[in-house]
Motif scaffolding. Structure first.
Motif, PDB file in Angstrom:
ATOM      1  N   GLN A   1       0.852  -1.187   0.000  1.00 22.98           N
ATOM      2  CA  GLN A   1       0.000   0.000   0.000  1.00 22.98           C
ATOM      3  C   GLN A   1       0.885   1.233   0.000  1.00 22.98           C
ATOM      4  O   GLN A   1       1.565   1.518   0.990  1.00 22.98           O
ATOM      5  CB  GLN A   1      -0.904  -0.003   1.221  1.00 22.98           C
ATOM      6  N   ALA A   2       0.848   1.957  -1.119  1.00 25.84           N
ATOM      7  CA  ALA A   2       1.651   3.172  -1.250  1.00 25.84           C
ATOM      8  C   ALA A   2       0.806   4.404  -0.966  1.00 25.84           C
ATOM      9  O   ALA A   2      -0.400   4.419  -1.237  1.00 25.84           O
ATOM     10  CB  ALA A   2       2.249   3.265  -2.650  1.00 25.84           C
ATOM     11  N   SER A   3       1.460   5.423  -0.446  1.00 26.66           N
ATOM     12  CA  SER A   3       0.786   6.681  -0.167  1.00 26.66           C
ATOM     13  C   SER A   3       1.795   7.817  -0.210  1.00 26.66           C
ATOM     14  O   SER A   3       3.007   7.582  -0.249  1.00 26.66           O
ATOM     15  CB  SER A   3       0.094   6.635   1.192  1.00 26.66           C
ATOM     16  N   GLY A   4       1.283   9.039  -0.189  1.00 26.06           N
ATOM     17  CA  GLY A   4       2.150  10.204  -0.110  1.00 26.06           C
ATOM     18  C   GLY A   4       2.287  10.992  -1.392  1.00 26.06           C
ATOM     19  O   GLY A   4       2.902  12.056  -1.398  1.00 26.06           O
ATOM     20  N   GLY A   5       1.739  10.478  -2.478  1.00 21.62           N
ATOM     21  CA  GLY A   5       1.820  11.217  -3.723  1.00 21.62           C
ATOM     22  C   GLY A   5       0.944  12.457  -3.688  1.00 21.62           C
ATOM     23  O   GLY A   5       0.150  12.663  -2.767  1.00 21.62           O
ATOM     24  N   GLY A   6       1.105  13.285  -4.706  1.00 15.83           N
ATOM     25  CA  GLY A   6       0.300  14.482  -4.779  1.00 15.83           C
ATOM     26  C   GLY A   6       0.856  15.477  -5.769  1.00 15.83           C
ATOM     27  O   GLY A   6       1.723  15.148  -6.587  1.00 15.83           O
ATOM     28  N   LEU A   7       0.352  16.693  -5.673  1.00 17.08           N
ATOM     29  CA  LEU A   7       0.768  17.781  -6.543  1.00 17.08           C
ATOM     30  C   LEU A   7       1.715  18.694  -5.776  1.00 17.08           C
ATOM     31  O   LEU A   7       1.407  19.115  -4.655  1.00 17.08           O
ATOM     32  CB  LEU A   7      -0.454  18.566  -7.019  1.00 17.08           C
TER      33      LEU A   7
END
Length: 118
Positions: free
Chosen positions: A4-10
């Motif tokens: 489970q990956a997280s932390g991406g964004g603009l």
């Protein structure tokens, strides 16, 4: 094994982001050989970003050396990717990977989008 990956964004060019990827399921920290990150930009092939072995050996793509740092929390079966000085060329979907000790099969996470605006 689930990743489970997280932390991406603009983020604006020059900014920073930190990605996280946690492994769950029938896995223990001692059975993990390699964890890392790949990325795929639109219209391009998937490429290695960084990997970290159980022996703390790191491998980085030339394009991210000095800007990205990979680390791991063995107690949490989690790998991190700290990204600094982001630029438009870093825009991509980032995938975490895991390979178990003694096995060649690579597990892939679902990907997290990183978009760098100029």
């Amino acid at each position: 094994v689930q990743l489970q990956a997280s932390g991406g964004g603009l983020v604006q060019a020059g900014g920073s982001l930190k990605l996280s990827c946690s492994a769950s399921g029938s896995i223990s920290s001692t059975s993990i050989n390699v964890m890392g990150w790949y990325r795929q930009a639109p219209g391009k092939q998937r490429e290695l970003v960084a990997t970290l072995t159980s022996g703390s050996v790191t491998n980085y793509a030339d394009s991210v050396k000095g800007r990205f740092t990979i680390s791991r929390d063995n107690a949490k079966n989690t790998v991190y990717l700290q990204m600094h000085a982001l630029n438009a060329e870093d825009t991509a979907v980032y995938y975490c990977i895991l390979r178990r000790t003694g096995r060649s099969y690579i597990h892939w996470g679902q990907g997290t989008q990183v978009t760098v605006s100029s």
